[in-house]
Design an enzyme around this catalytic site. Structure first.
Site, PDB file in Angstrom:
ATOM      1  N   ARG A   1      33.040 -16.452 -24.580  1.00  0.00           N
ATOM      2  CA  ARG A   1      32.869 -15.058 -24.364  1.00  0.00           C
ATOM      3  C   ARG A   1      32.861 -14.195 -25.724  1.00  0.00           C
ATOM      4  O   ARG A   1      32.222 -13.425 -25.882  1.00  0.00           O
ATOM      5  CB  ARG A   1      34.131 -14.494 -23.398  1.00  0.00           C
ATOM      6  CG  ARG A   1      33.900 -15.168 -21.966  1.00  0.00           C
ATOM      7  CD  ARG A   1      34.865 -14.632 -21.115  1.00  0.00           C
ATOM      8  NE  ARG A   1      36.115 -15.054 -21.237  1.00  0.00           N
ATOM      9  CZ  ARG A   1      37.371 -14.781 -20.839  1.00  0.00           C
ATOM     10  NH1 ARG A   1      37.422 -14.028 -19.839  1.00  0.00           N
ATOM     11  NH2 ARG A   1      38.500 -15.276 -21.099  1.00  0.00           N
TER      12      ARG A   1
ATOM     13  N   ASN B   1      34.026 -14.409 -16.912  1.00  0.00           N
ATOM     14  CA  ASN B   1      34.195 -15.724 -16.191  1.00  0.00           C
ATOM     15  C   ASN B   1      34.332 -15.620 -14.632  1.00  0.00           C
ATOM     16  O   ASN B   1      35.154 -14.688 -14.398  1.00  0.00           O
ATOM     17  CB  ASN B   1      35.554 -16.494 -16.759  1.00  0.00           C
ATOM     18  CG  ASN B   1      35.308 -17.356 -18.071  1.00  0.00           C
ATOM     19  OD1 ASN B   1      34.380 -17.377 -18.370  1.00  0.00           O
ATOM     20  ND2 ASN B   1      36.634 -17.619 -18.594  1.00  0.00           N
TER      21      ASN B   1
END
Length: 772
Positions: free
Chosen positions: A20, A38
């Site tokens: 990320r 997520n």
């Protein structure tokens, strides 16, 4: 230029690897807006901006991804423009997508390692230092999504300094779930046999190092379980550990600080160095060097030794003051039982075995033993696929329905699969033991929970007495498929080589024993195999096993069984054999062979190698699984290659299936035993066996129009036999197949079973067709 918006769904190893923050930085660099988050088992990305920037983002994403990330699928679609003002990282949510999972545990990276040896760093001498590029992952996770609160690190709230690093997208510790420091993280301490704390922190590690140098035996808690350690340079502590563990001969793995130290006792030429030093840090089985300077009792009677380098902060710090130290570092478990993972359990179960305990207070959520790799025929072969690799999926060459294979009995694993991905579990062990069977059930539940794959089909071994078979029948009921042991080997081998669905191969399965399709014991098989069935078209000559399974534990029994029809009783009684019960057992075995009572027939390759080892007085008594064959290979390494043994084929039984006559092979070794050394005859046995199997395989493959010949089974770990078969097959113009990502031995059985279950087309049937 008009702005566009695209929605991306990415599956693979994209959690816990800095994915990320990487996306955040990549989006910023390309001037894009949107978000990344997520969603349970996948990552969702919305990116907005001009087309050129979007295209560049998509081009750079797979090229520049973090080192531990692995993308198995990237789906993109155009969506309406939302007008985000910037790019953000959104907190995780639970999702429903499958087939993405956390990364394996990896060795401490060089940046973190440098910090624990840097006096100016706040991580100085702190053994639990990690970042997004390294450290424990799978062994800490309890559930998905992979966020700190769902791991065992939830027990350690972050201090302000760690919180700052954890929440900074530009920091390499951003959302590294195990991140911590001496102020807020786990603690390490040294205790005595009673659990009394002797020292803490770095002092505990240096004290442990001193104790190891003095000859003490220690339990050391790591990522996925405990090791038992002692000084590998001294005979006395190694032999004392053998006495306490009741492991008189089984080889121990050792740990050295770096490859330079390892080179002082092992040969690192070729691919061995690559695997030894990789971030996965497996135990790599390497040839002993000529300058071998460790205690001979580390790997008695063998030409090779299992070596690994430090992969945890604790292990690195153990070498801080003694850089040339080499430690035995063996799993803390009884043979076939699960590795010890809990502090209290260690104090109870290892009492009387270790003198001191180096403990920490981070809970191990998932037991995970060390991976073991050996270079065979120039390529890596998994003996045990665990830490560093699990739960990384194996990609399949076709899609299958949701399925699970529960494995065999020995060296068991579990595999869950769906679509194009199969997840092979960590090494489990011998499920005939109650503790290991319970652990097997835990692994099944955990793997299903982590992958989100609910099996529609269950598959197990054909053997009716295996605990794993009973478990599958209980759980799967009518949706349970029984797969012949060696056919499961073939299915795993074919999928491991990405063969398409319509493929056919000649498969060679060479191992110890497996329950055959005809109710007898198999172990030296030649199959014409497809993904939908097999035909047994050749095998080794079945040999009598007096006493049944006892013959696998007492190799002298196999010698008598194989030579019984060729030699008279007086000659058999003069053979240089050893029986645990002495002459009484010898008489009992001969009586069994005369009457045929308590004698089973087996085509096992492993039993033939065992018999040769006993006959040549290389290994008279088996003290661990595979010992006679392993010592036979080591003896053969010393050969000058001066003798040949007969290679004889015959038709067997009413079906007229061609077989390799292993009686003539062993008889030849017996007749020449006074003329040639055991080492030369050991080489001759392996060479003739390999050549005989190769010749028979080539003949059958040519007759049936098969272009690929593959090898699986525990005997495939024998470098001499495998290299001979592979070379002969290739020289004849056929393609040779070996395992790539799954173990050659029974660790691949669950993988093959899962393939069979996922491809089943007739839900009413509980048997795979035996004919192609």
């Amino acid at each position: 230029m008009q702005n566009e918006s695209r929605l991306l769904h990415i599956t693979g190893i994209v959690q816990g690897v800095g994915f990320r923050p990487f996306i955040y930085q990549l989006a910023k660099a390309n001037g894009l807006s949107g978000y990344v988050k997520n969603l349970g088992n996948y990552v969702e990305i919305l990116i907005e901006g001009d087309r050129e920037c979007l295209d560049n983002f998509l081009k750079e994403l797979p090229e520049k991804k973090p080192p531990l990330a692995k993308i198995t699928e990237l789906r993109t679609k155009n969506v309406p423009f939302s007008g985000y003002s910037g790019f953000i990282i959104v907190p995780s949510e639970s999702g429903v997508f499958e087939n993405s999972i956390i990364p394996p545990d990896t060795a401490i990276c060089e940046q973190c390692r440098s910090e624990i040896f840097d006096p100016s760093s706040r991580y100085y001498h702190y053994p639990f230092t990690v970042c997004t590029n390294c450290g424990p992952r799978y062994t800490t996770v309890r559930t998905l999504p992979y966020d700190r609160e769902n791991t065992t690190m939830a027990d350690f709230p972050l201090c302000p300094e760690c919180e700052k690093e954890y929440t900074d997208p530009l920091n390499r510790r951003y959302h590294a779930q195990p991140v911590c420091c001496p102020k807020c993280g786990p603690e390490i301490w040294l205790s005595d046999r009673e659990g009394n704390v002797l020292s803490r922190g770095y002092e505990a590690i240096t004290s442990a190092s001193d104790l190891l140098q003095e000859g003490s035996i220690l339990a050391v808690k790591g990522f996925g379980g405990f090791h038992i350690a002692c000084n590998a340079r001294q005979e006395e502590p190694v032999n004392e550990l053998r006495r306490r563990l009741k492991r008189p001969e089984q080889p121990f793995a050792v740990m050295a600080k770096n490859a330079g130290v390892a080179e002082s006792f092992a040969d690192l030429e070729g691919a061995g160095r690559e695997y030894l030093t990789s971030h996965r840090r497996p135990i790599t089985v390497l040839p002993r060097s000529e300058e071998f300077n460790l205690a001979d009792s580390v790997s008695p009677g063998l030409h090779n030794i299992g070596v690994m380098l430090p992969y945890t902060g604790t292990q690195n710090l153990l070498f801080d003051r003694v850089p040339d130290a080499v430690y035995v570092m063996t799993s803390a478990n009884l043979p076939g039982r699960p590795m010890v993972v809990d502090n209290r359990e260690a104090l109870e179960k290892l009492k009387g075995i270790v003198d001191f305990y180096l403990l920490h207070n981070r809970v191990i959520a998932n037991r995970n033993d060390d991976t073991v790799i050996r270079i065979v025929n120039g390529q890596a072969a998994f003996i045990r696929r665990s830490r560093g690799y699990v739960p990384e999926p194996v990609e399949l060459p076709f899609e299958i329905e949701a399925s699970i294979g529960v494995g065999a009995e020995m060296n068991s694993t579990v595999t869950v699969a769906k679509g194009k991905l199969a997840y092979i579990s960590q090494y489990i062990g011998n499920t005939s033991h109650v503790e290991t069977y319970r652990y097997h059930s835990e692994v099944v539940r955990h793997l299903i929970r982590l992958t989100g794959i609910e099996p529609l089909h269950w598959s197990c071994d054909l053997h009716p007495s295996f605990n794993t078979t009973r478990f599958a029948l209980k759980m799967g009921g009518e949706n349970t498929l029984k797969i012949q042991h060696h056919y499961a080997h073939m299915l795993a081998l074919m999928a491991d080589n990405s063969l398409p669905l319509g493929s056919r191969i000649l498969g060679i399965a060479l191992d110890g024993v497996g329950y055959g399709g005809d109710g007898t014991i198999w172990g030296g098989e030649l199959f014409e195999s497809s993904y939908f069935g097999y035909e047994r078209i050749g095998h080794l000559l079945p040999q009598p096993m007096p006493g049944g399974d006892l013959a696998s534990r007492v190799p002298s029994r196999m010698v008598l069984g194989i030579l019984f029809e060729k030699l008279g009783r007086p000659e058999l009684e003069k053979l240089p054999l050893v029986f645990p019960q002495g002459d009484r057992e010898l008489s009992t075995v001969l009586k069994q062979l005369e009457t045929g009572i308590n004698v089973v027939q087996s085509s096992s390759t492993g039993r033939v190698l065992d018999a040769a080892s006993a006959l040549l007085e290389i290994c008279k008594i088996r003290t661990y699984d595979g010992e006679p064959a392993m010592k036979l290979e080591s003896a053969a390494k010393k050969s000058t290659h001066v003798v040949d043994l007969p290679i004889v084929f015959k038709k067997y039984g009413g079906s007229g299936v061609p077989v390799l006559d292993t009686t003539e092979l062993l008889l030849g070794a017996y007749e020449l035993s006074g003329k040639y050394s055991p080492e030369n005859l050991a080489f001759a046995v392996e060479e003739s066996l390999a050549k005989g199997i190769s010749e028979l395989s080539l003949s059958l493959a040519a007759k049936r129009g098969l272009e690929k010949i593959g090898l699986s089974g525990g005997v495939a770990y024998n470098d001499h036999i495998t290299s001979c078969i592979a070379g002969t097959v290739a020289e004849a113009g056929f393609e040779f197949l070996a395992h790539r990502q799954a173990p050659c031995g029974d660790g691949c059985i669950s993988f093959g079973q899962a393939i069979a279950g996922g491809l089943r087309t007739d839900p009413e049937s509980n048997q795979v067709p035996e004919r192609v």
